[in-house]
Design a protein around this motif. Sequence first.
Motif, PDB file in Angstrom:
ATOM      1  N   CYS A   1       0.824  -1.207   0.000  1.00  0.00           N
ATOM      2  CA  CYS A   1       0.000   0.000   0.000  1.00  0.00           C
ATOM      3  C   CYS A   1       0.863   1.264   0.000  1.00  0.00           C
ATOM      4  N   ASN A   2       1.945   1.237   0.744  1.00  0.00           N
ATOM      5  CA  ASN A   2       2.818   2.411   0.789  1.00  0.00           C
ATOM      6  C   ASN A   2       3.470   2.678  -0.566  1.00  0.00           C
ATOM      7  N   GLN A   3       3.922   1.626  -1.218  1.00  0.00           N
ATOM      8  CA  GLN A   3       4.596   1.805  -2.500  1.00  0.00           C
ATOM      9  C   GLN A   3       3.617   2.150  -3.621  1.00  0.00           C
ATOM     10  N   LEU A   4       2.410   1.642  -3.563  1.00  0.00           N
ATOM     11  CA  LEU A   4       1.413   1.919  -4.595  1.00  0.00           C
ATOM     12  C   LEU A   4       0.635   3.202  -4.340  1.00  0.00           C
ATOM     13  N   GLY A   5       0.777   3.790  -3.167  1.00  0.00           N
ATOM     14  CA  GLY A   5       0.038   5.002  -2.846  1.00  0.00           C
ATOM     15  C   GLY A   5      -1.421   4.737  -2.563  1.00  0.00           C
ATOM     16  N   LEU A   6      -1.727   3.541  -2.068  1.00  0.00           N
ATOM     17  CA  LEU A   6      -3.110   3.165  -1.781  1.00  0.00           C
ATOM     18  C   LEU A   6      -3.367   3.229  -0.277  1.00  0.00           C
ATOM     19  N   PRO A   7      -4.597   3.511   0.136  1.00  0.00           N
ATOM     20  CA  PRO A   7      -4.917   3.465   1.569  1.00  0.00           C
ATOM     21  C   PRO A   7      -4.929   2.028   2.069  1.00  0.00           C
ATOM     22  N   LEU A   8      -4.771   1.881   3.358  1.00  0.00           N
ATOM     23  CA  LEU A   8      -4.754   0.539   3.940  1.00  0.00           C
ATOM     24  C   LEU A   8      -6.099  -0.157   3.813  1.00  0.00           C
ATOM     25  N   SER A   9      -7.153   0.592   3.537  1.00  0.00           N
ATOM     26  CA  SER A   9      -8.456  -0.034   3.339  1.00  0.00           C
ATOM     27  C   SER A   9      -8.514  -0.846   2.049  1.00  0.00           C
ATOM     28  N   CYS A  10      -7.545  -0.637   1.152  1.00  0.00           N
ATOM     29  CA  CYS A  10      -7.485  -1.432  -0.078  1.00  0.00           C
ATOM     30  C   CYS A  10      -6.895  -2.819   0.167  1.00  0.00           C
ATOM     31  N   MET A  11      -6.361  -3.058   1.367  1.00  0.00           N
ATOM     32  CA  MET A  11      -5.757  -4.348   1.693  1.00  0.00           C
ATOM     33  C   MET A  11      -6.725  -5.146   2.564  1.00  0.00           C
TER      34      MET A  11
END
Length: 784
Positions: free
Chosen positions: A186-196
């Motif tokens: 998530c950090n590398q893709l720039g996604l929020p943790l809710s996407c995991m």
Amino acid sequence: KMVDPTLAEMGKNLNEAMKMLEDNQRKVEEENEKKYARKDIPGPLQGSGQDMVSILQLVQNLMHGEEEEENSQAYRLQNVGEQGHMALLGHSLAAYISVLDKERLRKLTTRILSDTTLWLCRLFRYENGSAYYHEDDREGLLKICRLVIHTRYEDYTVEGFNVLYTKQPVIYISSAARTGLGQALCNQLGLPLSCMCRVPCNTMFGSQHQMDVALLDRLIKDDVESGKLPLLLVANAGTPGAGHTDKLGRLKELCEQYNMWLHVEGVNLATLALGYVSSSVLAATKCDSMTLTLGSWLGLPAVPAVTLYRHEDPSLSLAAGLTSSQPVEKLRALPLWLSLQYLGHDGIVERIKHASQLSQRLLENLKNLDFIKTSVEDELSSPVVVFKFFQEYSKKDQTSHAAQASTIQHPIISNDRHIYDTFNQWLGEQLAQLVPASGVDVVELEDEGTCVRLSPLMTSAVLGTEIQDVDQLVDCLKMKIPVLTSTLQMREEFEQEVRRTVGLLYVEDLSWPGLGVVRYNYHSDGKDDGKQEKELEKINTEILKKLNELESDLTFSLGPEFGGQKNCVYIGMVTEDLDVSELVETIAATGREIEENSRLLENMTEVVRKGIQEAQLQLQKANEERLLEEGLLRQIPVVGSVLNWFSPFQASPKGRTFNLTAGSLESTESTYVSKAQGTGTTPPPTPTSSLAKQRLPGQKIFKRSLRSSDAFSETSSVSHCDDLEKMDQRPPASSPGQEQGPLETAKTEEQKEVAQATQTDTEDIQSDKLPHDCTKVEEQGSQR
């Protein structure tokens, strides 16, 4: 054949450098000089430069300089063989090849990349695949996620995060995956943790380290109904902890149903190169991508990890970073290209097969050991072996604990869970220290707790593990099991003995791998908490010192460096012939002796202080009396001398002596008369804590007799008493008088010692009162 002189010189320099770095034979004088050498401290860059030998010597010092300071841990360096030299040579060649002209560089890199990809796809049964070579083993999965995002979101290149905002992507990952993997993505893709989305493992049926497929199906349906886009599923072919494989076949069907990407990683993927592969691992060949870590599997240093994937659009692969137009980046595969050619197909398969045989050998031996529970997915073929020490209840306790007794996955109670975790932590550390070539380590699992793990695919090629190392590991395990069982059985008895003993305090520390923790409870009235704490620390430290001076097989310590209780005595692992009652009695007696000596010293200090004050008062009074007897004229300097010459004044010198034995002041007149100092009263003997207990020849302290060790029971004190009764009732071998004489003499001596110790205590109590009585007598004598 003609060889490029530059390449030949490069290979020669590499061999010389490796020989120099691998040479660990150094002189002691040089080690001492280099210990605090100035060159070990960072400094400015030298202007004149240094030769290659000096630089390599500096590298060697940095690699091995602190080796002597790390004696507490086993120093293990990877065994770099010829195949390792080829991998290291690849990095040097990559730097040399990068200076070629563009056309030659393009042809060479294309050949290296295509050869390596073809070999790996055929070796691991992955047809029509492409390869991405990366240093960080998580980087391949990161690029795959970007590829899937570009594939599922057609306008992602133009719109960017706005497309993701309208329909949030979801990445599914197992709860048994590597720690921090989801957050890193998530950090590398720039996604929020809710996407995991973390998918739990099985709780009712199947392995508790496999992803729950039915629950995953419900999670995907819920996300689809809420307007989210299921993007990618990360499965395991060998979980990082226990080495179990997810149900890849069913997961692939689920991914096809929801148009998701399936990525697989894990150590069990290495078995795809073998002739026989389990069906669960073989299903990984149908996945969309997989990550291979060949460096640890084959023992190759500094080789990249490889992610194999299938995708038809090369432009999207280029946009995701899986391919590159820069020829220099394609040289990452050069070390692996050289190493694979050096090993060959047979060499690669042989190394993976050897690792599988090591785990199978250990698994077969563990089946024949009591108190050892294994947690493997397939007992016939399991590349990773996880086991732990676990003691079932005895037949006597089965009725009371029938509802609680279970297998390794269900701990009995919380305290037992902590105790078993501590014991298995100690077991794993001991095995790793005794057999470092085995590569065993300690792993924390969610359900099983602390376990010992052997994963030869990750360690055997690096450490050079052989079959005899596994056999030695089993032998060491057989030696440690009786120690673990004995210590576990005696912990409760030790706690009861300590609680029954006056002056001792049992300290419960579930994280201590040993018999238990005890503290001598020192109470002193009239002292503040600070002084009492210091006195408590002093007494327990002295107890520990005296216990370590005894000739016993037990280990006594102050506990762990961090997290332990203060002012306690920690007792380590024990054997079945330990006499718990004698151990506890010795600790209590030693503490009482130290406390009595401390109080005696305090009392003696107070008596001496009062005696000095009393002596000063008496000497001052005697001096005044002497002035009255001599008269005033004798005190005048010149007149006194003339008067003393005509009429000498006879006066005996008056002094005071302090009798430490009686604790009283005495006059020194008898000393000046007899010209010798009197010896006074004989001092009483110092009380000791020696236990008059009969021992057989060669029997150490805290050990039961050899007869009682044969009939060992769970309650050592009862067994010990029975043995003493048998010794008393045993018929004599010769005449009764010869057998009973020494025993009666020993009993008589014990009675004398007890009476003498009692008399000594009485004299010590009376000695505190003697100075006041003697003072009254001296005052009456002076008045007369």
